[in-house]
Design a protein around this motif. Structure first.
Motif, PDB file in Angstrom:
ATOM      1  N   THR A  27       0.702  -1.177   0.133  1.00 23.49           N
ATOM      2  CA  THR A  27       0.217  -0.105  -0.220  1.00 23.49           C
ATOM      3  C   THR A  27       0.789   1.323  -0.098  1.00 23.49           C
ATOM      4  OG1 THR A  27      -1.813  -1.218   1.158  1.00 23.49           O
ATOM      5  CG2 THR A  27      -1.799   1.096   1.347  1.00 23.49           C
ATOM      6  N   ARG A  28       1.823   1.129   0.880  1.00 23.58           N
ATOM      7  CA  ARG A  28       2.715   2.508   0.772  1.00 23.58           C
ATOM      8  C   ARG A  28       3.363   2.491  -0.293  1.00 23.58           C
ATOM      9  NH1 ARG A  28       6.767   2.041   5.960  1.00 23.58           N
ATOM     10  NH2 ARG A  28       7.134   4.112   5.140  1.00 23.58           N
ATOM     11  N   LEU A  29       3.823   1.463  -1.063  1.00 24.61           N
ATOM     12  CA  LEU A  29       4.427   1.830  -2.634  1.00 24.61           C
ATOM     13  C   LEU A  29       3.597   2.558  -3.365  1.00 24.61           C
ATOM     14  CD1 LEU A  29       6.278  -1.586  -2.822  1.00 24.61           C
ATOM     15  CD2 LEU A  29       7.430   0.768  -2.494  1.00 24.61           C
ATOM     16  N   GLU A  30       2.209   1.810  -3.525  1.00 27.67           N
ATOM     17  CA  GLU A  30       1.288   2.556  -4.208  1.00 27.67           C
ATOM     18  C   GLU A  30       0.905   3.879  -3.922  1.00 27.67           C
ATOM     19  OE1 GLU A  30      -2.154   0.555  -5.527  1.00 27.67           O
ATOM     20  OE2 GLU A  30      -1.003  -1.302  -6.398  1.00 27.67           O
ATOM     21  N   GLN A  31       0.935   4.282  -2.874  1.00 28.40           N
ATOM     22  CA  GLN A  31       0.752   5.649  -2.349  1.00 28.40           C
ATOM     23  C   GLN A  31       2.146   6.615  -2.401  1.00 28.40           C
ATOM     24  OE1 GLN A  31      -1.040   5.159   1.708  1.00 28.40           O
ATOM     25  NE2 GLN A  31      -3.178   4.324   0.625  1.00 28.40           N
ATOM     26  N   ALA A  32       3.031   5.951  -3.014  1.00 30.71           N
ATOM     27  CA  ALA A  32       4.234   6.866  -3.028  1.00 30.71           C
ATOM     28  C   ALA A  32       4.906   7.469  -1.639  1.00 30.71           C
ATOM     29  CB  ALA A  32       4.202   7.896  -4.017  1.00 30.71           C
ATOM     30  N   ARG A  33       4.763   6.424  -0.985  1.00 33.00           N
ATOM     31  CA  ARG A  33       5.186   6.602   0.502  1.00 33.00           C
ATOM     32  C   ARG A  33       6.411   5.794   1.040  1.00 33.00           C
ATOM     33  NH1 ARG A  33       2.504   5.786   4.627  1.00 33.00           N
ATOM     34  NH2 ARG A  33       0.505   4.623   3.688  1.00 33.00           N
ATOM     35  N   GLY A  34       6.365   4.684   0.089  1.00 35.56           N
ATOM     36  CA  GLY A  34       7.346   3.418   0.623  1.00 35.56           C
ATOM     37  C   GLY A  34       8.826   3.869   0.496  1.00 35.56           C
ATOM     38  N   PRO A  35       9.664   3.131   1.198  1.00 36.34           N
ATOM     39  CA  PRO A  35      11.112   3.141   0.823  1.00 36.34           C
ATOM     40  C   PRO A  35      11.422   2.478  -0.078  1.00 36.34           C
ATOM     41  CG  PRO A  35      10.626   1.546   2.574  1.00 36.34           C
ATOM     42  CD  PRO A  35       9.454   2.246   2.372  1.00 36.34           C
ATOM     43  N   ARG A  48       9.623  -5.325 -16.366  1.00 32.35           N
ATOM     44  CA  ARG A  48      10.433  -5.478 -15.342  1.00 32.35           C
ATOM     45  C   ARG A  48      11.773  -4.725 -15.172  1.00 32.35           C
ATOM     46  NH1 ARG A  48      12.276 -11.584 -14.581  1.00 32.35           N
ATOM     47  NH2 ARG A  48      12.829 -11.208 -16.861  1.00 32.35           N
ATOM     48  N   ASP A  49      12.192  -4.494 -16.396  1.00 32.83           N
ATOM     49  CA  ASP A  49      13.692  -3.512 -16.207  1.00 32.83           C
ATOM     50  C   ASP A  49      12.971  -2.078 -15.917  1.00 32.83           C
ATOM     51  OD1 ASP A  49      15.174  -5.574 -17.159  1.00 32.83           O
ATOM     52  OD2 ASP A  49      15.369  -5.020 -19.332  1.00 32.83           O
ATOM     53  N   HIS A  50      11.958  -1.643 -16.468  1.00 31.13           N
ATOM     54  CA  HIS A  50      11.243  -0.535 -16.246  1.00 31.13           C
ATOM     55  C   HIS A  50      11.101  -0.187 -14.751  1.00 31.13           C
ATOM     56  CE1 HIS A  50       9.042   3.384 -16.828  1.00 31.13           C
ATOM     57  NE2 HIS A  50       8.057   2.744 -16.498  1.00 31.13           N
ATOM     58  N   LEU A  51      10.565  -1.230 -14.133  1.00 36.26           N
ATOM     59  CA  LEU A  51      10.298  -1.437 -12.752  1.00 36.26           C
ATOM     60  C   LEU A  51      11.478  -1.053 -12.057  1.00 36.26           C
ATOM     61  CD1 LEU A  51       8.321  -1.869 -10.170  1.00 36.26           C
ATOM     62  CD2 LEU A  51       9.033  -4.353 -10.279  1.00 36.26           C
ATOM     63  N   HIS A  52      12.680  -1.643 -12.312  1.00 36.74           N
ATOM     64  CA  HIS A  52      13.921  -1.385 -11.567  1.00 36.74           C
ATOM     65  C   HIS A  52      14.266  -0.055 -11.632  1.00 36.74           C
ATOM     66  CE1 HIS A  52      15.532  -5.438 -10.014  1.00 36.74           C
ATOM     67  NE2 HIS A  52      14.417  -6.094 -10.782  1.00 36.74           N
ATOM     68  N   HIS A  53      14.374   0.669 -13.005  1.00 39.21           N
ATOM     69  CA  HIS A  53      14.780   1.804 -13.020  1.00 39.21           C
ATOM     70  C   HIS A  53      13.990   2.995 -12.215  1.00 39.21           C
ATOM     71  CE1 HIS A  53      17.693   1.106 -16.212  1.00 39.21           C
ATOM     72  NE2 HIS A  53      16.883   0.147 -16.962  1.00 39.21           N
ATOM     73  N   LEU A  54      12.645   2.565 -12.343  1.00 40.73           N
ATOM     74  CA  LEU A  54      11.802   3.655 -11.384  1.00 40.73           C
ATOM     75  C   LEU A  54      12.216   3.379  -9.878  1.00 40.73           C
ATOM     76  CD1 LEU A  54       8.209   3.038 -12.756  1.00 40.73           C
ATOM     77  CD2 LEU A  54       9.580   5.103 -13.377  1.00 40.73           C
ATOM     78  N   ALA A  55      12.509   2.191  -9.543  1.00 42.00           N
ATOM     79  CA  ALA A  55      12.927   1.871  -8.306  1.00 42.00           C
ATOM     80  C   ALA A  55      14.266   2.473  -7.997  1.00 42.00           C
ATOM     81  CB  ALA A  55      12.685   0.781  -7.907  1.00 42.00           C
ATOM     82  N   GLY A  56      15.131   3.069  -8.769  1.00 45.27           N
ATOM     83  CA  GLY A  56      16.386   3.288  -8.775  1.00 45.27           C
ATOM     84  C   GLY A  56      17.276   2.036  -8.245  1.00 45.27           C
ATOM     85  N   ALA A  57      17.090   1.060  -8.925  1.00 49.06           N
ATOM     86  CA  ALA A  57      17.862  -0.224  -8.977  1.00 49.06           C
ATOM     87  C   ALA A  57      18.150  -0.670 -10.326  1.00 49.06           C
ATOM     88  CB  ALA A  57      17.240  -1.171  -7.986  1.00 49.06           C
ATOM     89  N   PRO A  58      18.700  -0.166 -11.089  1.00 54.91           N
ATOM     90  CA  PRO A  58      18.781  -0.727 -12.499  1.00 54.91           C
ATOM     91  C   PRO A  58      19.304  -2.201 -12.469  1.00 54.91           C
ATOM     92  CG  PRO A  58      20.172   1.084 -12.449  1.00 54.91           C
ATOM     93  CD  PRO A  58      19.831   0.908 -11.025  1.00 54.91           C
ATOM     94  N   PRO A  59      18.369  -3.027 -13.559  1.00 59.66           N
ATOM     95  CA  PRO A  59      18.726  -4.459 -13.307  1.00 59.66           C
ATOM     96  C   PRO A  59      20.244  -4.805 -13.597  1.00 59.66           C
ATOM     97  CG  PRO A  59      17.517  -3.836 -15.404  1.00 59.66           C
ATOM     98  CD  PRO A  59      17.602  -2.693 -14.633  1.00 59.66           C
ATOM     99  N   LEU A  60      20.442  -5.812 -12.802  1.00 52.10           N
ATOM    100  CA  LEU A  60      22.095  -6.318 -13.187  1.00 52.10           C
ATOM    101  C   LEU A  60      22.064  -7.373 -14.227  1.00 52.10           C
ATOM    102  CD1 LEU A  60      22.970  -7.092  -9.421  1.00 52.10           C
ATOM    103  CD2 LEU A  60      23.338  -4.882 -10.747  1.00 52.10           C
TER     104      LEU A  60
END
Length: 283
Positions: free
Chosen positions: A52-60, A81-93
Motif C-alpha cells: 500500500t505504501r509503495l502505491e501511495q508513493a510513501r514507501g522506502p 521488469r526493467d522499467h520497474l527496476h529503473h523507477l525504483a532506482g535499482a537498474p537491473p543487473l
C-alpha cells in the motif's frame, strides 16, 4: 527512485490482472478492477502495508528481492521488469548465470502442443519446463530434483537405465559431443556462475569422455534433426527434433514430432493417453 511514477506503474499493472490470471478465486464484491493490494502482497511475499505504501508513493526504496517478487506477482514482461527496476532506482543487473525463468507465453506454448513432446532447456542443459508428452516419452521430470534434470550431467554420468544412455536415444554419443562443446561456450558466457562451474567440475572429475571432449576446446556442432528413443512401453520412437532459440534468455524450446501416419506417431498418441504411468509393470 521516482516514487510517484513507481506508484502509478504498480497500480496500473495490478489493475490489468484478473484473479483468474494468477489462480485466485474472483470472489464477491470486487469494487476495483484487477487484483487487490493484499493479493499482490501475498503473491509477492511482502506485507499488505508495504504494498500500500509503495502505491501511495510513501514507501522506502524496495530491495531487488522485493522487486523480483512484484515482477512475478504482476506477471511483468522483460521490458516492464526493467522499467520497474529503473523507477525504483535499482537498474537491473546483467545475468551472472543462465536464466532459469521461463516466460509464461512459452509455458503456454508447451501445453498447446498436444501431439508433440516439448521441453525448454537452459544454456547449461537443465530441463526447465516440459509438457505431459515429453514427460511420458523421456521421464517424469517433476519427480526429479533439480540437479537430476540436467541432460549433459545425465548423458555423461548417468543413470543409464537398462544400460542405455539418455533414454536410449540413438544419437547419445553425438549429443554428448555437442553438449560438451555448447557447455564450454556457456561457461565462457557465464564465468562467474557457481552452478555452471560446479557442473563442469563434476563432469571433469567423473567422466574421462567429457575430459577428452572438453580439452578439444571445440565450441560448435551440427544439430541432430532426427533421432530415435527407446521407450520401455511402446518401443522405438523416431522423432524429428527442432530447437527454437529464446535468445533473450539463452534458452531453447526443443520440439519432438513424429512423421504423420508413422508407427512413431501412433506411439506418441498412445503415450499422450498413458502419460507417465508404467503399464508395463506386472502386479
Amino acid at each position: 527512485m521516482d516514487r510517484r511514477e513507481l506508484a502509478d506503474f504498480l497500480r496500473s499493472r495490478r489493475e490489468r490482472i484478473s484473479p483468474a490470471d494468477v489462480g485466485l478465486p474472483a470472489g464477491p464484491r470486487r469494487r476495483t478492477p484487477g487484483l487487490r493490494r493484499e493479493e499482490v502482497a501475498q503473491l509477492a511475499f511482502i506485507s499488505t502495508e508495504y504494498c500500500t505504501r509503495l502505491e501511495q508513493a510513501r514507501g522506502p526504496r524496495p530491495s531487488r528481492e522485493v522487486l523480483a517478487g512484484l515482477a512475478r506477482a504482476l506477471r511483468l514482461s522483460d521490458a516492464e521488469r526493467d522499467h520497474l527496476h529503473h523507477l525504483a532506482g535499482a537498474p537491473p543487473l546483467p545475468p551472472t548465470g543462465p536464466s532459469r525463468e521461463v516466460r509464461q507465453s512459452i509455458l503456454d506454448l508447451l501445453q498447446r502442443l498436444p501431439r508433440a513432446a516439448a521441453i525448454v532447456t537452459s544454456a547449461s542443459f537443465e530441463v526447465l519446463a516440459w509438457n505431459g508428452l515429453a514427460a511420458a516419452l523421456m521421464e517424469d521430470f517433476s519427480a526429479l530434483p533439480r540437479r537430476d534434470r540436467n541432460l549433459v550431467r545425465r548423458v555423461f554420468l548417468g543413470p543409464h537405465t537398462r544400460g542405455q544412455r539418455l533414454y536410449g536415444v540413438s544419437d547419445a554419443d553425438a549429443f554428448a559431443r555437442t553438449s560438451a562443446q555448447r557447455l564450454r561456450a556457456a561457461a565462457a558466457r557465464y564465468p562467474d556462475d557457481p552452478d555452471v562451474a560446479e557442473l563442469v567440475g563434476e563432469l571433469l572429475a567423473g567422466s574421462e569422455e567429457f575430459v577428452r571432449l572438453w580439452e578439444s576446446h571445440d565450441v560448435s556442432a551440427e544439430p541432430a534433426l532426427r533421432k530415435t528413443l527407446q521407450h520401455p512401453l511402446v518401443g522405438p520412437v523416431t522423432v524429428n527434433c527442432d530447437a527454437l532459440a529464446i535468445t533473450d534468455r539463452d534458452q531453447q524450446v526443443v520440439i519432438y514430432t513424429a512423421d504423420p501416419g508413422s508407427p512413431s506417431e501412433e506411439a506418441l498418441a498412445l503415450l499422450s493417453v498413458t502419460g507417465t504411468q508404467r503399464m508395463d509393470l506386472t502386479r
